[in-house]
Design a protein around this motif. Sequence first.
Motif, PDB file in Angstrom:
ATOM      1  N   VAL A 183      -6.731  -1.784   0.270  1.00  0.00           N
ATOM      2  CA  VAL A 183      -6.319  -2.982   1.032  1.00  0.00           C
ATOM      3  C   VAL A 183      -7.528  -3.524   1.792  1.00  0.00           C
ATOM      4  O   VAL A 183      -7.815  -4.732   1.783  1.00  0.00           O
ATOM      5  N   ALA A 184      -8.275  -2.616   2.422  1.00  0.00           N
ATOM      6  CA  ALA A 184      -9.439  -3.030   3.231  1.00  0.00           C
ATOM      7  C   ALA A 184     -10.495  -3.731   2.383  1.00  0.00           C
ATOM      8  O   ALA A 184     -11.146  -4.676   2.841  1.00  0.00           O
ATOM      9  N   VAL A 185     -10.664  -3.288   1.135  1.00  0.00           N
ATOM     10  CA  VAL A 185     -11.707  -3.854   0.272  1.00  0.00           C
ATOM     11  C   VAL A 185     -11.199  -5.082  -0.502  1.00  0.00           C
ATOM     12  O   VAL A 185     -11.964  -5.728  -1.215  1.00  0.00           O
ATOM     13  N   GLY A 186      -9.896  -5.384  -0.365  1.00  0.00           N
ATOM     14  CA  GLY A 186      -9.348  -6.592  -0.981  1.00  0.00           C
ATOM     15  C   GLY A 186      -8.719  -6.393  -2.344  1.00  0.00           C
ATOM     16  O   GLY A 186      -8.334  -7.352  -3.003  1.00  0.00           O
ATOM     17  N   ARG A 187      -8.581  -5.140  -2.771  1.00  0.00           N
ATOM     18  CA  ARG A 187      -7.969  -4.877  -4.085  1.00  0.00           C
ATOM     19  C   ARG A 187      -6.449  -4.935  -4.035  1.00  0.00           C
ATOM     20  O   ARG A 187      -5.799  -5.188  -5.039  1.00  0.00           O
ATOM     21  N   ARG A 188      -5.886  -4.658  -2.853  1.00  0.00           N
ATOM     22  CA  ARG A 188      -4.423  -4.702  -2.686  1.00  0.00           C
ATOM     23  C   ARG A 188      -4.095  -5.572  -1.489  1.00  0.00           C
ATOM     24  O   ARG A 188      -4.875  -5.676  -0.539  1.00  0.00           O
ATOM     25  N   GLU A 189      -2.908  -6.176  -1.526  1.00  0.00           N
ATOM     26  CA  GLU A 189      -2.534  -7.158  -0.509  1.00  0.00           C
ATOM     27  C   GLU A 189      -2.248  -6.500   0.837  1.00  0.00           C
ATOM     28  O   GLU A 189      -2.775  -6.897   1.865  1.00  0.00           O
ATOM     29  N   LYS A 190      -1.398  -5.473   0.827  1.00  0.00           N
ATOM     30  CA  LYS A 190      -1.048  -4.827   2.092  1.00  0.00           C
ATOM     31  C   LYS A 190      -0.552  -3.410   1.856  1.00  0.00           C
ATOM     32  O   LYS A 190      -0.119  -3.058   0.766  1.00  0.00           O
ATOM     33  N   LEU A 191      -0.624  -2.639   2.919  1.00  0.00           N
ATOM     34  CA  LEU A 191      -0.164  -1.250   2.913  1.00  0.00           C
ATOM     35  C   LEU A 191       1.319  -1.215   3.244  1.00  0.00           C
ATOM     36  O   LEU A 191       1.762  -1.876   4.183  1.00  0.00           O
ATOM     37  N   SER A 192       2.094  -0.457   2.469  1.00  0.00           N
ATOM     38  CA  SER A 192       3.486  -0.208   2.827  1.00  0.00           C
ATOM     39  C   SER A 192       3.566   1.125   3.557  1.00  0.00           C
ATOM     40  O   SER A 192       3.095   2.142   3.043  1.00  0.00           O
ATOM     41  N   ILE A 193       4.133   1.094   4.759  1.00  0.00           N
ATOM     42  CA  ILE A 193       4.346   2.336   5.522  1.00  0.00           C
ATOM     43  C   ILE A 193       5.827   2.685   5.388  1.00  0.00           C
ATOM     44  O   ILE A 193       6.696   1.941   5.836  1.00  0.00           O
ATOM     45  N   TYR A 194       6.080   3.817   4.745  1.00  0.00           N
ATOM     46  CA  TYR A 194       7.460   4.181   4.410  1.00  0.00           C
ATOM     47  C   TYR A 194       8.135   4.894   5.569  1.00  0.00           C
ATOM     48  O   TYR A 194       7.867   6.057   5.830  1.00  0.00           O
ATOM     49  N   GLY A 195       8.996   4.175   6.264  1.00  0.00           N
ATOM     50  CA  GLY A 195       9.760   4.764   7.363  1.00  0.00           C
ATOM     51  C   GLY A 195       9.073   4.598   8.697  1.00  0.00           C
ATOM     52  O   GLY A 195       7.924   5.011   8.859  1.00  0.00           O
ATOM     53  N   ASN A 196       9.758   3.953   9.658  1.00  0.00           N
ATOM     54  CA  ASN A 196       9.230   3.854  11.032  1.00  0.00           C
ATOM     55  C   ASN A 196      10.283   4.330  12.028  1.00  0.00           C
ATOM     56  O   ASN A 196      10.261   3.957  13.196  1.00  0.00           O
ATOM     57  N   ALA A 200      -3.913  -4.964   6.503  1.00  0.00           N
ATOM     58  CA  ALA A 200      -2.588  -5.591   6.553  1.00  0.00           C
ATOM     59  C   ALA A 200      -1.536  -4.567   6.126  1.00  0.00           C
ATOM     60  O   ALA A 200      -1.771  -3.770   5.214  1.00  0.00           O
ATOM     61  N   PHE A 201      -0.386  -4.579   6.812  1.00  0.00           N
ATOM     62  CA  PHE A 201       0.640  -3.593   6.455  1.00  0.00           C
ATOM     63  C   PHE A 201       2.040  -4.148   6.701  1.00  0.00           C
ATOM     64  O   PHE A 201       2.224  -5.155   7.387  1.00  0.00           O
ATOM     65  N   GLU A 202       3.013  -3.464   6.129  1.00  0.00           N
ATOM     66  CA  GLU A 202       4.425  -3.761   6.403  1.00  0.00           C
ATOM     67  C   GLU A 202       5.174  -2.430   6.425  1.00  0.00           C
ATOM     68  O   GLU A 202       4.735  -1.449   5.816  1.00  0.00           O
ATOM     69  N   PHE A 203       6.286  -2.411   7.148  1.00  0.00           N
ATOM     70  CA  PHE A 203       7.139  -1.223   7.111  1.00  0.00           C
ATOM     71  C   PHE A 203       8.104  -1.340   5.934  1.00  0.00           C
ATOM     72  O   PHE A 203       8.594  -2.426   5.628  1.00  0.00           O
ATOM     73  N   ALA A 204       8.344  -0.227   5.270  1.00  0.00           N
ATOM     74  CA  ALA A 204       9.314  -0.173   4.173  1.00  0.00           C
ATOM     75  C   ALA A 204      10.264   0.993   4.447  1.00  0.00           C
ATOM     76  O   ALA A 204      10.023   1.798   5.355  1.00  0.00           O
ATOM     77  N   SER A 205      11.333   1.075   3.671  1.00  0.00           N
ATOM     78  CA  SER A 205      12.301   2.150   3.926  1.00  0.00           C
ATOM     79  C   SER A 205      11.694   3.503   3.555  1.00  0.00           C
ATOM     80  O   SER A 205      10.742   3.585   2.768  1.00  0.00           O
ATOM     81  N   ARG A 206      12.250   4.551   4.126  1.00  0.00           N
ATOM     82  CA  ARG A 206      11.760   5.917   3.864  1.00  0.00           C
ATOM     83  C   ARG A 206      11.788   6.222   2.368  1.00  0.00           C
ATOM     84  O   ARG A 206      12.629   5.711   1.639  1.00  0.00           O
ATOM     85  N   ARG A 207      10.875   7.095   1.955  1.00  0.00           N
ATOM     86  CA  ARG A 207      10.894   7.584   0.575  1.00  0.00           C
ATOM     87  C   ARG A 207      11.700   8.874   0.523  1.00  0.00           C
ATOM     88  O   ARG A 207      11.608   9.707   1.431  1.00  0.00           O
ATOM     89  N   GLU A 208      12.410   9.053  -0.557  1.00  0.00           N
ATOM     90  CA  GLU A 208      13.197  10.273  -0.736  1.00  0.00           C
ATOM     91  C   GLU A 208      12.260  11.482  -0.759  1.00  0.00           C
ATOM     92  O   GLU A 208      11.202  11.455  -1.379  1.00  0.00           O
ATOM     93  N   GLY A 209      12.649  12.534  -0.044  1.00  0.00           N
ATOM     94  CA  GLY A 209      11.865  13.775  -0.077  1.00  0.00           C
ATOM     95  C   GLY A 209      10.748  13.854   0.950  1.00  0.00           C
ATOM     96  O   GLY A 209      10.086  14.873   1.062  1.00  0.00           O
ATOM     97  N   ASP A 210      10.520  12.757   1.709  1.00  0.00           N
ATOM     98  CA  ASP A 210       9.486  12.796   2.750  1.00  0.00           C
ATOM     99  C   ASP A 210      10.042  13.429   4.027  1.00  0.00           C
ATOM    100  O   ASP A 210      11.097  13.023   4.499  1.00  0.00           O
ATOM    101  N   VAL A 211       9.330  14.419   4.559  1.00  0.00           N
ATOM    102  CA  VAL A 211       9.735  15.014   5.835  1.00  0.00           C
ATOM    103  C   VAL A 211       9.029  14.258   6.960  1.00  0.00           C
ATOM    104  O   VAL A 211       8.030  13.578   6.736  1.00  0.00           O
ATOM    105  N   ALA A 212       9.558  14.394   8.186  1.00  0.00           N
ATOM    106  CA  ALA A 212       8.982  13.660   9.319  1.00  0.00           C
ATOM    107  C   ALA A 212       7.586  14.175   9.659  1.00  0.00           C
ATOM    108  O   ALA A 212       6.652  13.401   9.846  1.00  0.00           O
ATOM    109  N   THR A 213       7.459  15.502   9.728  1.00  0.00           N
ATOM    110  CA  THR A 213       6.215  16.109  10.228  1.00  0.00           C
ATOM    111  C   THR A 213       5.822  17.300   9.370  1.00  0.00           C
ATOM    112  O   THR A 213       6.662  18.146   9.050  1.00  0.00           O
ATOM    113  N   SER A 214       4.548  17.367   8.997  1.00  0.00           N
ATOM    114  CA  SER A 214       4.050  18.523   8.266  1.00  0.00           C
ATOM    115  C   SER A 214       2.582  18.742   8.629  1.00  0.00           C
ATOM    116  O   SER A 214       1.739  17.882   8.358  1.00  0.00           O
ATOM    117  N   PHE A 215       2.298  19.878   9.274  1.00  0.00           N
ATOM    118  CA  PHE A 215       0.894  20.241   9.505  1.00  0.00           C
ATOM    119  C   PHE A 215       0.740  21.752   9.459  1.00  0.00           C
ATOM    120  O   PHE A 215       1.711  22.500   9.550  1.00  0.00           O
TER     121      PHE A 215
END
Length: 338
Positions: A208-221, A286-301
């Motif tokens: 996105v930063a280099v102009g190859r993609r329009e915007k980042l989708s952030i899955y789940g807010n 550039a970014f937008e929020f999108a709905s959560r993805r199946e199988g994604d947990v909230a926190t993992s470290f």
Amino acid sequence: MARILVTGGAGYIGSHTCLELLHAGHEVIVFDNLSNSCEESLIRVQKLANKALVFVKGDIRDQKGLDQVFQDHSIDAVIHFAGLKAVGESQQIPLTYFDHNIAGSVQLMQSMEKAGVFTLVFSSSATVYDEANISPLNEDMPTGMPSNNYGYTKLIVEQMLQKLAQADARWSIALLRYFNPVGAHKSGQIGEDPQGIPNNLMPYVTQVAVGRREKLSIYGNDYDTVDGTGVRDYIHVVDLANAHLCALNNRLSAQGCRAWNVGTGNGSSVLQVKNTFEQVNGVPVAFEFASRREGDVATSFADNARAIAELGWQPQFTLEDMLADSWNWQKQNPNGFN
């Protein structure tokens, strides 16, 4: 110094590991079918190291081709990266993933056994942990049934390797459970170059930063995290590569099968990564929020205490380093290796 076969060595993590192996004085033979990588990465690795490696184009599911590599080179140990790794794709074509990742690994073990090579470092994943575990995740926590077929293949291969080492004392196996590899070599000559639409956060951000993609989708807010976005443990790919060297050294003088987490022990949210990337590099994303993805947990470290204590390994790079190096690679290579 040892002679190391690196399956999948032309890929993102493989190429960085080959470079560190060459720096450490090892001889490197790469076996890769180039299905999600290109030979250019290895040409650059050799230039950076000022040292040659051997490249053999081949597929780990081809027993004859594998056997030939072991016949042609007196190999001391194997680092096994080869496999398919797109989570979404693994849901659509499970049999292809089972064939490459599970059957391919069995072929590799058979060829190793025939050649009398019993030292193996396996590229595993934190997705093998049960989703009910609370972070920080440690190696004694139960593994579970991963919600995607990619994670499932990693778990199955881990279990096979554990059983193999129990049945045959000659085997010495490291299972490295990665968290989220990001970053690139300081030179900007090698880095992450996914084919098609990236599955991971960092190449998407840089594209996105280099102009190859329009915007980042952030899955789940709406996760229960600091800002509602998912929290992950991001680890610099050079730190990850060095963990393979430490694990290799450990296994060359030990027996059995042992798992180690490879992460920083710190979690960062997707929004924190995006905002820090903008601050460090002075480039908007550039970014937008999108709905959560199946199988994604909230926190993992990770809890990385075992790797620090037993492998003598320590992560060196900060999140800021990772994001600066990712952008340096993308900026110099706007279209990747092509």
